[in-house]
Write a protein that holds these residues in place. Structure first.
Motif, mmCIF file in Angstrom:
data_model
loop_
_atom_site.group_PDB
_atom_site.id
_atom_site.type_symbol
_atom_site.label_atom_id
_atom_site.label_comp_id
_atom_site.label_asym_id
_atom_site.label_seq_id
_atom_site.Cartn_x
_atom_site.Cartn_y
_atom_site.Cartn_z
ATOM 1 N N ASN A 28 0.751 -1.241 -0.117
ATOM 2 C CA ASN A 28 -0.041 -0.137 -0.160
ATOM 3 C C ASN A 28 0.745 1.318 0.069
ATOM 4 O O ASN A 28 0.307 2.380 -0.304
ATOM 5 C CB ASN A 28 -0.904 0.046 1.169
ATOM 6 C CG ASN A 28 -1.942 -1.052 1.171
ATOM 7 O OD1 ASN A 28 -3.012 -0.945 0.517
ATOM 8 N ND2 ASN A 28 -1.939 -2.168 1.773
ATOM 9 N N ALA A 29 2.032 1.231 0.343
ATOM 10 C CA ALA A 29 2.899 2.342 0.314
ATOM 11 C C ALA A 29 3.564 2.529 -1.158
ATOM 12 O O ALA A 29 4.249 3.569 -1.349
ATOM 13 C CB ALA A 29 4.157 2.390 1.218
ATOM 14 N N THR A 30 3.717 1.563 -1.973
ATOM 15 C CA THR A 30 4.209 1.441 -3.302
ATOM 16 C C THR A 30 3.305 1.376 -4.357
ATOM 17 O O THR A 30 3.431 1.674 -5.622
ATOM 18 C CB THR A 30 5.263 0.706 -3.512
ATOM 19 O OG1 THR A 30 4.845 -0.671 -3.349
ATOM 20 C CG2 THR A 30 6.341 0.668 -2.334
ATOM 21 N N GLY A 31 2.064 0.913 -4.225
ATOM 22 C CA GLY A 31 1.233 0.392 -5.270
ATOM 23 C C GLY A 31 1.510 -1.016 -5.724
ATOM 24 O O GLY A 31 0.459 -1.242 -6.651
ATOM 25 N N SER A 264 9.958 10.673 1.459
ATOM 26 C CA SER A 264 10.057 11.118 0.141
ATOM 27 C C SER A 264 9.546 9.996 -0.907
ATOM 28 O O SER A 264 10.076 8.963 -0.707
ATOM 29 C CB SER A 264 11.358 11.951 -0.387
ATOM 30 O OG SER A 264 12.243 10.720 -0.762
ATOM 31 N N ALA A 265 8.944 10.237 -1.914
ATOM 32 C CA ALA A 265 8.689 9.159 -3.012
ATOM 33 C C ALA A 265 9.825 8.472 -3.603
ATOM 34 O O ALA A 265 9.806 7.403 -3.950
ATOM 35 C CB ALA A 265 7.782 10.086 -4.242
ATOM 36 N N THR A 266 11.100 9.371 -3.687
ATOM 37 C CA THR A 266 12.221 8.661 -4.198
ATOM 38 C C THR A 266 12.570 7.791 -3.323
ATOM 39 O O THR A 266 13.080 6.722 -3.663
ATOM 40 C CB THR A 266 13.215 9.722 -4.460
ATOM 41 O OG1 THR A 266 12.741 10.800 -5.366
ATOM 42 C CG2 THR A 266 14.591 9.242 -5.087
ATOM 43 N N GLN A 267 12.500 8.175 -1.814
ATOM 44 C CA GLN A 267 13.310 7.038 -1.060
ATOM 45 C C GLN A 267 12.503 5.867 -1.103
ATOM 46 O O GLN A 267 13.102 4.656 -1.115
ATOM 47 C CB GLN A 267 13.448 7.628 0.453
ATOM 48 C CG GLN A 267 14.452 8.844 0.734
ATOM 49 C CD GLN A 267 14.178 9.590 1.887
ATOM 50 O OE1 GLN A 267 12.941 9.604 2.507
ATOM 51 N NE2 GLN A 267 15.068 10.006 2.661
ATOM 52 N N VAL A 268 11.133 5.899 -1.042
ATOM 53 C CA VAL A 268 10.322 4.799 -0.994
ATOM 54 C C VAL A 268 10.625 3.916 -2.122
ATOM 55 O O VAL A 268 10.590 2.663 -1.988
ATOM 56 C CB VAL A 268 8.793 5.213 -0.872
ATOM 57 C CG1 VAL A 268 7.832 3.999 -1.114
ATOM 58 C CG2 VAL A 268 8.251 6.002 0.514
ATOM 59 N N LYS A 269 10.701 4.452 -3.358
ATOM 60 C CA LYS A 269 10.928 3.877 -4.719
ATOM 61 C C LYS A 269 12.019 3.231 -4.759
ATOM 62 O O LYS A 269 12.249 1.955 -5.249
ATOM 63 C CB LYS A 269 10.410 4.685 -5.814
ATOM 64 C CG LYS A 269 8.950 5.010 -6.037
ATOM 65 C CD LYS A 269 8.242 4.011 -6.607
ATOM 66 C CE LYS A 269 7.036 4.116 -6.775
ATOM 67 N NZ LYS A 269 5.811 3.219 -7.015
ATOM 68 N N ILE A 270 12.873 3.837 -4.311
ATOM 69 C CA ILE A 270 14.584 3.012 -4.533
ATOM 70 C C ILE A 270 14.513 1.933 -3.435
ATOM 71 O O ILE A 270 14.878 0.745 -3.823
ATOM 72 C CB ILE A 270 15.584 4.079 -3.847
ATOM 73 C CG1 ILE A 270 15.655 5.223 -5.065
ATOM 74 C CG2 ILE A 270 16.948 3.594 -3.676
ATOM 75 C CD1 ILE A 270 16.695 6.393 -4.706
#
Length: 287
Positions: A28-31, A264-270
């Motif tokens: 749910n945090a990344t889709g 940040s969205a970048t931290q989550v996605k990395i």
């Protein structure tokens, strides 16, 4: 409590609640669907492919629903904000373009019998899951430059009205095999199209919630058919695992939105990209 030995049941399965929390937070945090966590884990427990996918679907009915409700609340809150309202205004339209197509894709795979090809072939589930996870990780890394852009209103083009239903249809087909697929594909497409990252995640979570609910009936039906035919010992969903992990998934699905807004969205996605890449490589039946 209605079981013969309820405390033994709790002792044997309580750790799956922690698995549910972790899986739902990632999902749910990344889709991405919780199957990114559940499929490799259940493979380590030597579940057969149909148990892996069916139980993952069942757990996500808990976790993705909790996440979808949480993201729905965020959407309603943002509608009242004059700055955020234009950024999130396309969310209902995006759901109308993707949810029906995803459901059709899942049902097409399940009731046309394509799902059986993967469920009854040695290692095919893990080859497809590993390959798709590696592809997903690469796609996440490709979207990273987009995450640094300032969020702005997203206007749907004629291309989007055509591409999104097609992507959701193929995503639904893949989800029927792996219990992941449609949310990731829709989120990556929206991010590449410069949509708001948080809105893209919200759309992916809500699409996945509708998708797993549409697909769970197939596995319940298989169980009922087996019972009617007197087949002993047949089960698709491993219910104790689904129930305990599902309860944890409700907690994780509710917390996930707050975690996304904290980092940040970048931290989550990395972080998630490297995790998915690792799980994809580890899932390949090469070792």
């Amino acid at each position: 409590m209605s079981q013969d030995a309820p405390f033994v049941l709790v002792k044997d399965y309580i750790l799956f609640s922690l698995v549910g929390v972790v899986g739902a937070i990632f999902a749910n945090a990344t889709g991405a669907g919780g199957g990114v966590v559940f499929v490799p884990l259940f493979n380590q427990f030597a579940f057969n492919p149909i148990n892996i996918v069916a139980t993952s679907f069942a757990i996500q009915c808990f976790g993705m629903t909790a996440g979808a409700i949480s993201w729905r609340d965020q959407y309603l809150q943002n509608k009242q904000d004059p700055v955020l309202a234009p950024i999130w205004q396309t969310l209902p339209t995006l759901l109308l373009l993707t949810v029906p197509s995803s459901i059709v894709g899942i049902w097409l795979n399940q009731y046309a019998g394509w799902v059986n090809v993967v469920m009854h072939a040695d290692h095919l589930l893990h080859w497809i899951f590993g390959s798709f996870s590696i592809f997903l990780a690469i796609a996440l890394f490709v979207t990273l430059p987009k995450l640094k852009q300032e969020e702005q209103p997203f206007s749907l083009t004629r291309l989007d009205y055509i591409a999104l239903p097609i992507i959701a249809l193929f995503g639904g087909v893949i989800t029927a095999w792996l219990s992941i697929g449609v949310g990731e594909m829709v989120a990556v497409y929206l991010i590449l199209r410069s949509a708001s990252v948080t809105m893209a995640i919200a759309v992916a979570v809500i699409v996945t919630a509708f998708s797993v609910w549409s697909g769970i009936g197939y596995f319940v039906l298989l169980n009922e058919i087996a019972l009617d035919k007197g087949v002993q010992g047949f089960s698709t969903i491993i219910y104790p695992v689904a129930i305990f992990a599902g309860l944890g998934a409700i907690i994780g699905g509710t917390l996930a939105k707050h975690i996304v807004l904290l980092f940040s969205a970048t931290q989550v996605k990395i972080f998630f990209g490297f995790w998915v890449l690792f799980m994809g490589v580890a899932s390949l039946p090469l070792w």
